[in-house]
Design an enzyme around this catalytic site. Structure first.
Site, PDB file in Angstrom:
ATOM      1  N   GLU A 158      40.591  39.637  48.513  1.00 21.71           N
ATOM      2  CA  GLU A 158      39.214  40.856  47.408  1.00 21.71           C
ATOM      3  C   GLU A 158      38.628  40.197  49.184  1.00 21.71           C
ATOM      4  O   GLU A 158      37.353  40.517  48.925  1.00 21.71           O
ATOM      5  CB  GLU A 158      38.940  39.805  46.652  1.00 21.71           C
ATOM      6  N   ARG A 205      31.420  36.534  45.403  1.00 28.12           N
ATOM      7  CA  ARG A 205      31.650  36.896  44.250  1.00 28.12           C
ATOM      8  C   ARG A 205      31.404  36.588  43.142  1.00 28.12           C
ATOM      9  O   ARG A 205      30.916  35.488  43.710  1.00 28.12           O
ATOM     10  CB  ARG A 205      33.036  36.456  44.934  1.00 28.12           C
ATOM     11  N   HIS A 250      39.516  41.534  38.117  1.00 24.02           N
ATOM     12  CA  HIS A 250      39.879  41.238  39.525  1.00 24.02           C
ATOM     13  C   HIS A 250      39.782  43.659  39.978  1.00 24.02           C
ATOM     14  O   HIS A 250      40.559  43.668  40.861  1.00 24.02           O
ATOM     15  CB  HIS A 250      41.111  41.723  38.913  1.00 24.02           C
ATOM     16  N   ARG A 308      46.515  31.575  30.277  1.00 24.82           N
ATOM     17  CA  ARG A 308      46.097  32.284  28.992  1.00 24.82           C
ATOM     18  C   ARG A 308      46.825  33.479  28.020  1.00 24.82           C
ATOM     19  O   ARG A 308      48.025  33.949  28.486  1.00 24.82           O
ATOM     20  CB  ARG A 308      44.825  33.041  29.241  1.00 24.82           C
ATOM     21  N   ASN A 351      32.657  32.793  47.352  1.00 20.22           N
ATOM     22  CA  ASN A 351      33.151  32.517  45.940  1.00 20.22           C
ATOM     23  C   ASN A 351      32.351  31.170  45.964  1.00 20.22           C
ATOM     24  O   ASN A 351      33.298  29.676  45.708  1.00 20.22           O
ATOM     25  CB  ASN A 351      34.615  32.028  46.229  1.00 20.22           C
TER      26      ASN A 351
END
Ligand code: ADP
Length: 417
Positions: A385, A91, A180, A241, A7
């Site tokens: 993941e 990813r 996601h 956020r 990643n």
């Protein structure tokens, strides 16, 4: 087969090495501060002390070289040599409309990811640096890319279109993509296994609640709607956020506070959410601790955060005309029984009966936290993941081997005729 999962960010890179026969993680770690002085490589192998190495790592190619050196290190390594890595999976945050599944990397795929730089300017260029760095160090090894957006490509236009002039979609591909995806995909499959029912018969709402957070409506195994939009800013309130807000707030704030567009963008992405409302932290643990000590702002932040999740769950029950199970996952979703309780106590109308005892249990296994007479099950399913990236990479490499073998045997039989 050993698969290295990468990643890559702009100044950091995380890795996990999988043995795919057992799906065990052989080693994992991260490189931080790439391009700065004193870069740090942290490497972990089960039951061994963590190794930390500080050195100068100016680019991603050097970072990957350092990771490979560590993986094959006489004392700290787990491999004899680099040829023990049979494939690499990356990813990639944005696959736009070009990718609805994971693919092996070739020139055309790289070109397509480049075309998507505008949609994910912070992420996709960094992922490309990771791909190039692996190519430079392991030129013969196949690489796959697994997209955060791909799972949501099944959304129908009523979910993915914004109600703005359609030319903005046709010309610039402005639409909801959702993120996601690997996590929503992974936990929905796990939830179906846990419930002992085929995914193709289930209406699920998955809530990935970590630093970033999103809900998804998964109708009969396919993403039908999700809360994040063209970028990961839309939807739920998150650590830093804002999530959903009236778009008119942007020009209004620019005028009133004499800010630039970039400053407002940064405010909404980095200085909003839990952090802004609590005035304490973007970390849910710290917010919950402060709330327990009687801090009113922390309480408000916590309640707002949960309320937004509850509203999305309610809207997705309506979107799918029902729900069989609601699934919590990721850092907050897996670990905060207080948050799950706060969300679920407003869902009794839909038939959710939380069990306080089950909700308090801590485990790394999927589990049910509703009582036996609850009409709708609420589950906690730890996400993974990296494992899904490793599995997709493994399957793509096997498919490729199979295609090559079939082509070879066709050729041989043609020669024999
Ligand atoms: P990321 O989006 O970075 O992958 P994670 O899924 O790791 O994030 O989630 C990080 C969040 O999980 C942090 O806000 C952290 O506070 C929260 N978290 C982790 N453990 C707990 C806990 N025991 N209680 C509440 N929140 C927790």
């Amino acid at each position: 087969m050993n698969i290295l999962v990468i990643n890559a960010g702009s100044s950091s890179l995380k890795y996990q090495l999988y043995n795919m026969e057992t799906e065990d993680v052989l080693a994992k770690g991260r490189v931080e501060r790439i391009g700065m002085d004193s870069s740090i490589l942290t490497h972990e192998v089960d039951n061994q002390p963590e190794v930390r190495e500080v050195s100068e790592i100016l680019d991603h190619t050097t970072a990957i070289k350092k990771v490979l050196d560590m993986l094959t290190h006489k004392k700290f390594g787990v491999l004899r040599n680099m040829s023990d890595i049979q494939a690499v999976g990356h990813r990639v945050v944005h696959g736009g409309e070009s990718f609805s599944r994971s693919v092996l990397v070739d020139q055309a795929v790289k070109l397509e990811i480049r075309k998507l730089f505008d949609l994910a300017p912070l992420h996709n260029p960094a992922h490309m640096m990771g791909i190039a760095a692996v190519e430079a160090n392991l030129p013969e090894v196949p690489q796959a890319v697994v997209f955060d957006t791909a799972f949501h490509q099944t959304m129908p236009p009523i979910s993915y279109l914004y109600a703005i002039p359609t030319v903005l979609y046709s010309k610039h591909k402005i639409r909801r993509y959702g993120f996601h995806g690997t996590s929503h995909d992974y936990v929905s499959k796990k939830a179906a296994d846990f419930l002992g029912r085929p995914l193709s018969e289930l209406k699920l709402i998955t809530c990935h609640i970590g630093n970033g957070a999103s809900c998804a409506a998964i109708l009969y195994g396919q993403s039908y709607d999700t809360s994040m939009g063209m970028t990961p800013l839309e939807g739920l309130m998150m650590g830093t956020r804002s999530g959903d807000l009236d778009p008119a707030i942007v020009p209004y704030t620019i005028n009133k506070e004499d800010l630039t567009l970039n400053e407002v963008n940064s405010m909404l992405n980095k200085h909003s959410g839990l952090l802004a409302i609590s005035g304490i932290s973007s970390d849910m643990r710290e917010v919950v601790d402060a709330m327990k000590e009687g801090n009113e702002k922390a309480k408000l932040a916590f309640e707002m955060y949960a309320y937004r999740i509850r509203k999305y769950i309610g809207s997705y029950v309506a979107a799918m005309d029902g729900v069989d199970a609601i699934v919590f996952t990721a850092g907050v979703g897996e670990n905060s029984d207080a948050l799950r309780k706060e969300v679920c106590q407003g869902l009794t109308f839909f038939g959710v009966q939380l069990s306080g005892e089950r909700n308090a249990v801590r485990s790394s296994e999927p589990r049910r936290i509703t009582s036996d007479d609850s009409k709708v099950s609420v589950l906690v399913v730890p996400t993974n993941e990296e494992l899904l990236i490793a599995r997709d990479t493994y399957n793509l490499v096997l498919e490729q081997h199979q295609t090559i073998t079939e082509a070879d045997s066709d050729e041989q039989s043609n020669e024999g005729e």
